[in-house]
Every structure is written in structure tokens, then in C-alpha cells.
Design a protein around this motif. Structure first.
Motif, PDB file in Angstrom:
ATOM      1  N   ASP A 210       0.664  -1.561   0.139  1.00  0.00           N
ATOM      2  CA  ASP A 210       0.109   0.116   0.012  1.00  0.00           C
ATOM      3  C   ASP A 210       0.940   1.549  -0.176  1.00  0.00           C
ATOM      4  O   ASP A 210       0.851   2.306  -0.849  1.00  0.00           O
ATOM      5  CB  ASP A 210      -1.134   0.172   1.030  1.00  0.00           C
ATOM      6  CG  ASP A 210      -1.898  -0.762   0.931  1.00  0.00           C
ATOM      7  OD1 ASP A 210      -2.111  -1.161  -0.347  1.00  0.00           O
ATOM      8  OD2 ASP A 210      -2.811  -1.434   2.369  1.00  0.00           O
ATOM      9  N   ASP A 211       2.132   1.108   1.102  1.00  0.00           N
ATOM     10  CA  ASP A 211       2.917   2.484   0.938  1.00  0.00           C
ATOM     11  C   ASP A 211       3.420   2.385  -0.872  1.00  0.00           C
ATOM     12  O   ASP A 211       3.446   3.888  -0.705  1.00  0.00           O
ATOM     13  CB  ASP A 211       4.438   2.061   1.950  1.00  0.00           C
ATOM     14  CG  ASP A 211       3.378   2.198   3.210  1.00  0.00           C
ATOM     15  OD1 ASP A 211       2.720   3.148   3.189  1.00  0.00           O
ATOM     16  OD2 ASP A 211       4.436   1.720   4.480  1.00  0.00           O
ATOM     17  N   LEU A 212       3.961   1.845  -1.207  1.00  0.00           N
ATOM     18  CA  LEU A 212       5.042   2.092  -2.782  1.00  0.00           C
ATOM     19  C   LEU A 212       3.406   2.232  -3.763  1.00  0.00           C
ATOM     20  O   LEU A 212       3.852   3.268  -3.969  1.00  0.00           O
ATOM     21  CB  LEU A 212       5.228   0.659  -2.862  1.00  0.00           C
ATOM     22  CG  LEU A 212       5.788  -0.357  -1.914  1.00  0.00           C
ATOM     23  CD1 LEU A 212       6.113  -2.210  -2.596  1.00  0.00           C
ATOM     24  CD2 LEU A 212       7.058   0.734  -2.107  1.00  0.00           C
ATOM     25  N   ASP A 213       2.256   1.839  -3.355  1.00  0.00           N
ATOM     26  CA  ASP A 213       0.804   2.310  -4.386  1.00  0.00           C
ATOM     27  C   ASP A 213       1.071   3.925  -4.174  1.00  0.00           C
ATOM     28  O   ASP A 213       1.164   4.338  -5.564  1.00  0.00           O
ATOM     29  CB  ASP A 213      -0.437   1.745  -3.612  1.00  0.00           C
ATOM     30  CG  ASP A 213      -0.579   1.031  -5.073  1.00  0.00           C
ATOM     31  OD1 ASP A 213      -0.271   0.767  -5.731  1.00  0.00           O
ATOM     32  OD2 ASP A 213      -2.018   0.687  -5.495  1.00  0.00           O
ATOM     33  N   ALA A 214       0.918   4.017  -3.385  1.00  0.00           N
ATOM     34  CA  ALA A 214       0.261   5.624  -2.945  1.00  0.00           C
ATOM     35  C   ALA A 214       2.253   6.554  -3.101  1.00  0.00           C
ATOM     36  O   ALA A 214       1.467   7.630  -3.664  1.00  0.00           O
ATOM     37  CB  ALA A 214       0.287   5.602  -1.145  1.00  0.00           C
ATOM     38  N   MET A 215       2.916   5.956  -3.213  1.00  0.00           N
ATOM     39  CA  MET A 215       4.147   6.702  -3.659  1.00  0.00           C
ATOM     40  C   MET A 215       3.827   6.875  -5.460  1.00  0.00           C
ATOM     41  O   MET A 215       4.094   8.406  -5.767  1.00  0.00           O
ATOM     42  CB  MET A 215       5.060   5.950  -3.579  1.00  0.00           C
ATOM     43  CG  MET A 215       5.773   5.981  -1.559  1.00  0.00           C
ATOM     44  SD  MET A 215       7.964   4.671  -2.166  1.00  0.00           S
ATOM     45  CE  MET A 215       7.734   4.350  -0.200  1.00  0.00           C
ATOM     46  N   CYS A 216       3.577   5.985  -5.544  1.00  0.00           N
ATOM     47  CA  CYS A 216       3.903   5.420  -7.053  1.00  0.00           C
ATOM     48  C   CYS A 216       1.928   6.867  -7.692  1.00  0.00           C
ATOM     49  O   CYS A 216       2.592   7.651  -7.736  1.00  0.00           O
ATOM     50  CB  CYS A 216       3.326   4.533  -7.663  1.00  0.00           C
ATOM     51  SG  CYS A 216       5.314   3.805  -7.852  1.00  0.00           S
ATOM     52  N   ARG A 217       0.848   6.730  -6.900  1.00  0.00           N
ATOM     53  CA  ARG A 217       0.240   7.221  -7.024  1.00  0.00           C
ATOM     54  C   ARG A 217       0.257   8.713  -6.990  1.00  0.00           C
ATOM     55  O   ARG A 217      -0.415   9.905  -7.985  1.00  0.00           O
ATOM     56  CB  ARG A 217      -1.182   6.521  -5.999  1.00  0.00           C
ATOM     57  CG  ARG A 217      -1.736   5.937  -7.189  1.00  0.00           C
ATOM     58  CD  ARG A 217      -2.874   5.193  -6.152  1.00  0.00           C
ATOM     59  NE  ARG A 217      -2.756   4.278  -5.766  1.00  0.00           N
ATOM     60  CZ  ARG A 217      -3.418   5.164  -4.456  1.00  0.00           C
ATOM     61  NH1 ARG A 217      -3.300   6.098  -4.257  1.00  0.00           N
ATOM     62  NH2 ARG A 217      -2.983   4.473  -2.929  1.00  0.00           N
ATOM     63  N   LYS A 218       1.017   9.581  -5.539  1.00  0.00           N
ATOM     64  CA  LYS A 218       0.968  10.842  -5.393  1.00  0.00           C
ATOM     65  C   LYS A 218       2.018  11.769  -6.383  1.00  0.00           C
ATOM     66  O   LYS A 218       2.372  12.070  -5.962  1.00  0.00           O
ATOM     67  CB  LYS A 218       1.247  10.390  -3.856  1.00  0.00           C
ATOM     68  CG  LYS A 218       0.267  10.996  -2.809  1.00  0.00           C
ATOM     69  CD  LYS A 218       0.838  10.342  -1.067  1.00  0.00           C
ATOM     70  CE  LYS A 218      -0.859  10.421  -0.372  1.00  0.00           C
ATOM     71  NZ  LYS A 218      -0.603  10.198   1.404  1.00  0.00           N
ATOM     72  N   LEU A 219       3.272  10.777  -6.185  1.00  0.00           N
ATOM     73  CA  LEU A 219       4.354  11.559  -7.019  1.00  0.00           C
ATOM     74  C   LEU A 219       5.133  10.541  -7.882  1.00  0.00           C
ATOM     75  O   LEU A 219       4.963  11.526  -8.262  1.00  0.00           O
ATOM     76  CB  LEU A 219       5.446  11.344  -5.559  1.00  0.00           C
ATOM     77  CG  LEU A 219       6.759  12.346  -5.843  1.00  0.00           C
ATOM     78  CD1 LEU A 219       6.417  13.548  -5.693  1.00  0.00           C
ATOM     79  CD2 LEU A 219       7.346  11.794  -5.292  1.00  0.00           C
ATOM     80  N   LEU A 220       5.539   9.340  -7.597  1.00  0.00           N
ATOM     81  CA  LEU A 220       6.236   8.985  -9.004  1.00  0.00           C
ATOM     82  C   LEU A 220       5.953   8.916 -10.812  1.00  0.00           C
ATOM     83  O   LEU A 220       6.902   8.482 -11.161  1.00  0.00           O
ATOM     84  CB  LEU A 220       6.534   7.581  -8.650  1.00  0.00           C
ATOM     85  CG  LEU A 220       7.501   7.281  -7.331  1.00  0.00           C
ATOM     86  CD1 LEU A 220       8.210   6.055  -7.334  1.00  0.00           C
ATOM     87  CD2 LEU A 220       8.393   8.147  -7.762  1.00  0.00           C
ATOM     88  N   ALA A 221       4.163   8.560 -10.312  1.00  0.00           N
ATOM     89  CA  ALA A 221       3.573   8.282 -11.509  1.00  0.00           C
ATOM     90  C   ALA A 221       2.804   9.593 -12.469  1.00  0.00           C
ATOM     91  O   ALA A 221       1.700   9.605 -10.669  1.00  0.00           O
ATOM     92  CB  ALA A 221       2.732   7.573 -11.643  1.00  0.00           C
ATOM     93  N   ASN A 222       1.692  10.194 -13.208  1.00  0.00           N
ATOM     94  CA  ASN A 222       1.190  11.245 -12.862  1.00  0.00           C
ATOM     95  C   ASN A 222      -0.179   9.907 -13.689  1.00  0.00           C
ATOM     96  O   ASN A 222       0.261  10.085 -14.736  1.00  0.00           O
ATOM     97  CB  ASN A 222       1.270  12.153 -14.303  1.00  0.00           C
ATOM     98  CG  ASN A 222      -0.251  13.163 -14.636  1.00  0.00           C
ATOM     99  OD1 ASN A 222      -0.648  12.285 -14.020  1.00  0.00           O
ATOM    100  ND2 ASN A 222       0.069  13.880 -15.442  1.00  0.00           N
ATOM    101  N   THR A 223      -0.727   9.801 -12.479  1.00  0.00           N
ATOM    102  CA  THR A 223      -1.835   8.544 -13.271  1.00  0.00           C
ATOM    103  C   THR A 223      -3.200   8.918 -14.413  1.00  0.00           C
ATOM    104  O   THR A 223      -3.499   7.740 -14.801  1.00  0.00           O
ATOM    105  CB  THR A 223      -2.823   7.702 -12.371  1.00  0.00           C
ATOM    106  OG1 THR A 223      -3.007   8.678 -11.323  1.00  0.00           O
ATOM    107  CG2 THR A 223      -1.497   7.327 -11.480  1.00  0.00           C
ATOM    108  N   VAL A 224      -3.300   9.975 -14.303  1.00  0.00           N
ATOM    109  CA  VAL A 224      -4.227  10.416 -15.768  1.00  0.00           C
ATOM    110  C   VAL A 224      -3.524  10.236 -16.577  1.00  0.00           C
ATOM    111  O   VAL A 224      -4.038   9.366 -17.852  1.00  0.00           O
ATOM    112  CB  VAL A 224      -4.005  11.900 -15.651  1.00  0.00           C
ATOM    113  CG1 VAL A 224      -5.258  12.919 -16.893  1.00  0.00           C
ATOM    114  CG2 VAL A 224      -4.201  12.910 -14.474  1.00  0.00           C
TER     115      VAL A 224
END
Lengths: 76, 76
Positions: free
Chosen positions: A53-67
Motif C-alpha cells: 500500500d505504501d509503495l502504491d501510494a508513493m506511485c499514485r502521489k508522486l512517481l507517476a501521473n496516473t492521468v
């Protein structure tokens, strides 16, 4: 614990960087290249108790622009 | 044929982008992150008869700056 994150543009999203690389390779004389897609590769060194969940949150919040981007998490 | 190319900075080379990501993750409240290294991930769609030498030359001539970067080629 080593984690690899791959961030790529979603299919259908215009990839100017990939196009530029494609043209440059062609101008260098490399034939037979049908497509080039450019993305990001991030290596994280994290504590062993870091949750998915932490890793997922890092990706969604910062590492990737999920749009416009997809991300894939790989435990090293 | 699908080819994945991973371009990463050589160990010891300063990685300001990785540092910036590291600080940003920390400021977002993510704990337990020891290090972050940022690299490039390039997906190539090439003809099936593309040789390893061709792929290597693409990396050395364009995709990677071999002075400060390593590259890894993976057949998809």
C-alpha cells in the motif's frame, strides 16, 4: 529492500520523447525500428517492512501521473 | 520484436533527480526510504532480425551516455 518502479505512458498518449528518439535512431542509420516509447525507471531502497500500500501510494502521489501514465512495481 | 532498455546512472555518479524524488517522498510523509535512483526505461519495437550488435550500437550511440550511465538490454 530494493524496489523497481517502471512508469510508462498509457497506450494512445502521444509520446514526443519516444518520437524524437525514433527519428534520431533512424537518422543514425538504424533500420527496422517500428516504434519507440520512453518511460522512467526508478530504483528505491526501502525498509523491509514497507507495505504494498505504501509503495502504491508513493506511485499514485508522486512517481507517476496516473492521468496519462501507468506504473508497475517490482520487488527487487 | 519488443526490446526493453534500462538506462541507469553508474554507481557514484551524483543523481540530483533521485535526490529530489527522495526529498519529495519524505515531505509527503513516506518513511523508511534509504535511497532513490532515477533512470530511463525505453521500449523499442524492432524487426525480428535486429542483432544484438545493432541494439548495443543504438545504446552506445544514442540511448545512453556511457560516460556516466550503464544500460541493460532485455528482449521482451
Amino acid at each position: 529492500m530494493k524496489i523497481n518502479v517502471y512508469v510508462t505512458l498509457k497506450p494512445g498518449v502521444l509520446d514526443p520523447q519516444g518520437k524524437a528518439i525514433h527519428h534520431a535512431l533512424a537518422s543514425l542509420g538504424f533500420a527496422g525500428i517500428d516504434d519507440v516509447r520512453a518511460g522512467r525507471f526508478i530504483e528505491l531502497e526501502v525498509a523491509n517492512d514497507t507495505s504494498d500500500d505504501d509503495l502504491d501510494a508513493m506511485c499514485r502521489k508522486l512517481l507517476a501521473n496516473t492521468v496519462i501514465e501507468n506504473y508497475r512495481i517490482e520487488r527487487g
